[in-house]
Design a protein around this motif. Structure first.
Motif, PDB file in Angstrom:
ATOM      1  N   SER A   1      33.488  95.984  30.127  1.00 26.30           N
ATOM      2  CA  SER A   1      32.709  95.390  29.042  1.00 26.30           C
ATOM      3  C   SER A   1      32.017  94.110  29.482  1.00 26.30           C
ATOM      4  O   SER A   1      30.952  93.761  28.967  1.00 26.30           O
ATOM      5  CB  SER A   1      33.602  95.119  27.831  1.00 26.30           C
ATOM      6  OG  SER A   1      34.693  94.292  28.196  1.00 26.30           O
ATOM      7  N   ARG A   2      32.597  93.411  30.462  1.00 19.84           N
ATOM      8  CA  ARG A   2      31.976  92.168  30.927  1.00 19.84           C
ATOM      9  C   ARG A   2      30.687  92.427  31.707  1.00 19.84           C
ATOM     10  O   ARG A   2      29.893  91.515  31.936  1.00 19.84           O
ATOM     11  CB  ARG A   2      32.962  91.387  31.814  1.00 19.84           C
ATOM     12  CG  ARG A   2      33.312  92.075  33.121  1.00 19.84           C
ATOM     13  CD  ARG A   2      34.147  91.169  34.023  1.00 19.84           C
ATOM     14  NE  ARG A   2      34.501  91.817  35.282  1.00 19.84           N
ATOM     15  CZ  ARG A   2      35.623  92.493  35.480  1.00 19.84           C
ATOM     16  NH1 ARG A   2      36.503  92.617  34.496  1.00 19.84           N
ATOM     17  NH2 ARG A   2      35.867  93.059  36.658  1.00 19.84           N
ATOM     18  N   ASP A   3      30.476  93.674  32.133  1.00 21.09           N
ATOM     19  CA  ASP A   3      29.279  94.010  32.894  1.00 21.09           C
ATOM     20  C   ASP A   3      28.288  94.791  32.034  1.00 21.09           C
ATOM     21  O   ASP A   3      27.552  95.653  32.520  1.00 21.09           O
ATOM     22  CB  ASP A   3      29.660  94.840  34.129  1.00 21.09           C
ATOM     23  CG  ASP A   3      28.640  94.683  35.259  1.00 21.09           C
ATOM     24  OD1 ASP A   3      27.847  93.737  35.196  1.00 21.09           O
ATOM     25  OD2 ASP A   3      28.650  95.510  36.173  1.00 21.09           O
ATOM     26  N   GLU A   4      28.252  94.459  30.748  1.00 10.92           N
ATOM     27  CA  GLU A   4      27.376  95.168  29.813  1.00 10.92           C
ATOM     28  C   GLU A   4      25.901  95.025  30.211  1.00 10.92           C
ATOM     29  O   GLU A   4      25.100  95.925  29.997  1.00 10.92           O
ATOM     30  CB  GLU A   4      27.581  94.649  28.394  1.00 10.92           C
ATOM     31  CG  GLU A   4      26.746  95.386  27.353  1.00 10.92           C
ATOM     32  CD  GLU A   4      27.043  94.940  25.936  1.00 10.92           C
ATOM     33  OE1 GLU A   4      26.335  95.397  25.025  1.00 10.92           O
ATOM     34  OE2 GLU A   4      27.981  94.133  25.740  1.00 10.92           O
ATOM     35  N   ALA A   5      25.541  93.876  30.790  1.00 13.29           N
ATOM     36  CA  ALA A   5      24.138  93.655  31.175  1.00 13.29           C
ATOM     37  C   ALA A   5      23.679  94.693  32.202  1.00 13.29           C
ATOM     38  O   ALA A   5      22.554  95.201  32.127  1.00 13.29           O
ATOM     39  CB  ALA A   5      23.964  92.245  31.729  1.00 13.29           C
ATOM     40  N   SER A   6      24.553  95.027  33.158  1.00 12.87           N
ATOM     41  CA  SER A   6      24.190  96.027  34.172  1.00 12.87           C
ATOM     42  C   SER A   6      24.042  97.405  33.536  1.00 12.87           C
ATOM     43  O   SER A   6      23.118  98.165  33.860  1.00 12.87           O
ATOM     44  CB  SER A   6      25.250  96.072  35.278  1.00 12.87           C
ATOM     45  OG  SER A   6      25.259  94.869  36.011  1.00 12.87           O
ATOM     46  N   TRP A   7      24.964  97.738  32.626  1.00 12.18           N
ATOM     47  CA  TRP A   7      24.896  99.029  31.921  1.00 12.18           C
ATOM     48  C   TRP A   7      23.602  99.135  31.119  1.00 12.18           C
ATOM     49  O   TRP A   7      22.910 100.154  31.167  1.00 12.18           O
ATOM     50  CB  TRP A   7      26.114  99.168  31.005  1.00 12.18           C
ATOM     51  CG  TRP A   7      26.053 100.346  30.080  1.00 12.18           C
ATOM     52  CD1 TRP A   7      26.338 101.641  30.382  1.00 12.18           C
ATOM     53  CD2 TRP A   7      25.687 100.333  28.691  1.00 12.18           C
ATOM     54  NE1 TRP A   7      26.181 102.442  29.268  1.00 12.18           N
ATOM     55  CE2 TRP A   7      25.782 101.656  28.224  1.00 12.18           C
ATOM     56  CE3 TRP A   7      25.303  99.329  27.812  1.00 12.18           C
ATOM     57  CZ2 TRP A   7      25.488 101.995  26.902  1.00 12.18           C
ATOM     58  CZ3 TRP A   7      25.012  99.667  26.495  1.00 12.18           C
ATOM     59  CH2 TRP A   7      25.108 100.985  26.048  1.00 12.18           C
ATOM     60  N   ALA A   8      23.271  98.076  30.406  1.00 12.98           N
ATOM     61  CA  ALA A   8      22.049  98.086  29.599  1.00 12.98           C
ATOM     62  C   ALA A   8      20.808  98.195  30.483  1.00 12.98           C
ATOM     63  O   ALA A   8      19.854  98.911  30.154  1.00 12.98           O
ATOM     64  CB  ALA A   8      21.983  96.818  28.743  1.00 12.98           C
ATOM     65  N   ARG A   9      20.823  97.497  31.624  1.00 13.89           N
ATOM     66  CA  ARG A   9      19.666  97.533  32.511  1.00 13.89           C
ATOM     67  C   ARG A   9      19.501  98.913  33.139  1.00 13.89           C
ATOM     68  O   ARG A   9      18.386  99.442  33.240  1.00 13.89           O
ATOM     69  CB  ARG A   9      19.815  96.476  33.616  1.00 13.89           C
ATOM     70  CG  ARG A   9      18.559  96.296  34.473  1.00 13.89           C
ATOM     71  CD  ARG A   9      17.381  95.942  33.607  1.00 13.89           C
ATOM     72  NE  ARG A   9      16.241  95.475  34.381  1.00 13.89           N
ATOM     73  CZ  ARG A   9      15.099  95.093  33.852  1.00 13.89           C
ATOM     74  NH1 ARG A   9      14.928  95.134  32.528  1.00 13.89           N
ATOM     75  NH2 ARG A   9      14.101  94.675  34.602  1.00 13.89           N
ATOM     76  N   GLU A  10      20.602  99.505  33.584  1.00 12.98           N
ATOM     77  CA  GLU A  10      20.510 100.850  34.167  1.00 12.98           C
ATOM     78  C   GLU A  10      19.996 101.848  33.146  1.00 12.98           C
ATOM     79  O   GLU A  10      19.163 102.705  33.445  1.00 12.98           O
ATOM     80  CB  GLU A  10      21.877 101.285  34.706  1.00 12.98           C
ATOM     81  CG  GLU A  10      22.268 100.632  36.012  1.00 12.98           C
ATOM     82  CD  GLU A  10      23.088 101.558  36.892  1.00 12.98           C
ATOM     83  OE1 GLU A  10      22.570 102.626  37.271  1.00 12.98           O
ATOM     84  OE2 GLU A  10      24.243 101.212  37.195  1.00 12.98           O
TER      85      GLU A  10
END
Length: 463
Positions: A191-200
């Motif tokens: 969950s802390r890497d939500e920015a990467s998930w959203a960007r991908e």
């Protein structure tokens, strides 16, 4: 006053009560109703007619026109037909469900997957006889983006059976799952890497991104397990794994080397190229090219994956779309201008040059595993001989910027025409000056020329 209705033969038809006293003389005084084959008799004691409601029996009810057979035909038969049809539908649905379960079990058995991770709410839902690839291909028309329709994407987590972990990283885990009877890769972000998930998700959904050398994307979903939020990215599954894994486990011949190099640069060129038009594609820079972010297909070609740090650019607006992502690239593959913080972030071409530098290091890794004159080198990551396994920013800055060191080119390459040509391309890719580095298109043309020369040499040797 109670009343009883009977036909002319004295057969009881109905019972009831007269609620309006003014009607008593009119109804109870009639022994026969004109046009109706009934007669009315009245009684005054309590419940003398068993308290049923009266009705008028139409003329001809007992003369055969509305006989028992016709009543059954009109009222009973339709009910029976409805019940029969409902039963048939339930039976067919049950058989279809059992058939899908058998197909799924067969797919799991054929794939040698032993489910060791199961969520009660996850189920596999088959879509007729279509395969997953057919669904994927049919859902994307010319000019569309990558992935399945959003409505399907939002239900992915409930349709996929996670089977086994096939990779772990700082971002989270990668699972092999089964969806529609086929294997898929499920990248689950912390969950802390939500920015990467959203960007991908954003990059994969870009119009016209689909390409044979870009990792195929089915969709993304957000779900929960217990009290933890899980961010899913569902993509094509490639059993050979990453290029890093492949190079560790296998050596290459010239054909395999060129296939890997050409397919990788094809994918990168597609990313770097802006496609103009109403259904165009922005130019995209990856920013984290490395052997672990390149996957190997069964035919030996490669696809580029992991777009968590990607940057987009459109010439019409001049805007450089950089995600608000605290994550940085892989230090080992960072270019000199990134390490010494001299990169011009306002010019998109700077991001392309960063990708080309990292590509040079990847090509070096690949060439080391190519057998030449019976010799081959063990796999090692770039700069393995001068920095620790997990180098710091300062470690890389000293080696790359201050010392201007690059990985060693083995002497054996000079006696091999293919490796000699590759070494020239590699040196121009990782040049200290970004302006001297080759473009993706130039790298592709150089590799194609090398491939043609290799094919010609093979033909000469055969004859």
């Amino acid at each position: 006053m109670a009343q009883i209705l009977m036909d002319n033969d004295g057969v009881l038809k109905a019972r009831g009560c007269i609620s309006n006293l003014d009607h008593i003389p009119m109804l109870c005084g009639i022994s026969d109703v004109p046009g109706k084959q009934i007669k009315i008799e009245c009684c005054q004691t309590s419940f003398c007619n068993n308290a049923t409601f009266p009705f008028i029996i139409p003329s001809g009810m007992t003369d055969g026109n509305y006989g028992t057979g016709r009543v059954i035909l009109i009222y009973v038969v339709p009910i029976l037909v409805v019940v029969a049809v409902a039963g048939l539908v339930v039976l067919l649905l049950r058989r279809s469900y059992n058939r899908r379960i058998r197909q799924y079990a067969a797919a799991v058995a054929a794939s040698a997957i032993t489910p060791n991770y199961y969520r009660d709410e996850l189920r596999v839902t088959a879509a007729g006889d279509s395969t997953l690839r057919e669904i994927f291909n049919d859902s994307i028309t010319s000019g569309s983006g990558s992935g399945l329709p959003l409505l399907i994407q939002r239900t992915l987590a409930k349709q996929i059976w996670l089977a086994e972990v096939i990779g772990k990283g700082r971002y989270g885990e990668v699972w092999c799952g089964v969806w529609q009877g086929e294997k898929v890769a499920v990248k689950i972000f912390f969950s802390r890497d939500e920015a990467s998930w959203a960007r991908e998700t954003e990059i994969y959904s870009t119009v016209l991104l689909r390409h044979e050398n870009i990792l195929g994307f089915y969709g993304s979903d957000m779900t929960s397990r217990g009290s933890c939020t899980q961010l899913w990215l569902v993509t094509h599954y490639h059993p050979r794994g990453s290029l890093y894994d492949h190079l560790n486990a296998h050596t290459l011949d010239h054909t395999e080397l060129i296939t890997i190099a050409l397919s990788t640069i094809n994918g990168l060129l597609h990313l770097h190229t802006e496609i103009f038009g109403t259904q165009g594609k922005p130019a995209i820079a990856h920013r984290d090219i490395k052997s672990k972010n390149i996957l190997v297909k069964l035919n030996g070609a490669c696809v580029i994956a992991d777009f968590g740090l990607a940057v987009m650019h459109t010439q019409k607006t001049g805007e450089i779309n950089i995600s608000n992502n605290p994550r940085v690239g892989t230090k080992r593959y960072m270019s000199p201008e990134v390490l010494n913080e001299m990169m011009n972030m306002s010019v998109f071409e700077s991001f392309r040059k960063v990708d080309i530098y990292a590509l040079g290091l990847v090509l070096w890794e690949v060439c080391r595993r190519c057998v030449s004159n019976g010799l081959v080198d063990e796999y090692t990551p770039p700069f393995h001989d001068v920095v620790p396994n997990d180098p710091s920013f300062d470690d890389m800055k000293k080696v790359v910027c201050v010392d201007q060191y690059r990985p060693m080119i083995p002497n054996r390459w000079t006696s091999d025409p293919v490796l000699t040509g590759m070494s020239k391309i590699i040196r121009e890719c990782w040049h200290q000056n970004p302006n001297v580095r080759l473009t993706a298109l130039r790298v592709k043309k150089s590799l194609m020329k090398l491939a043609q020369e290799e094919s010609k040499n093979k033909l000469d040797l055969e004859y």
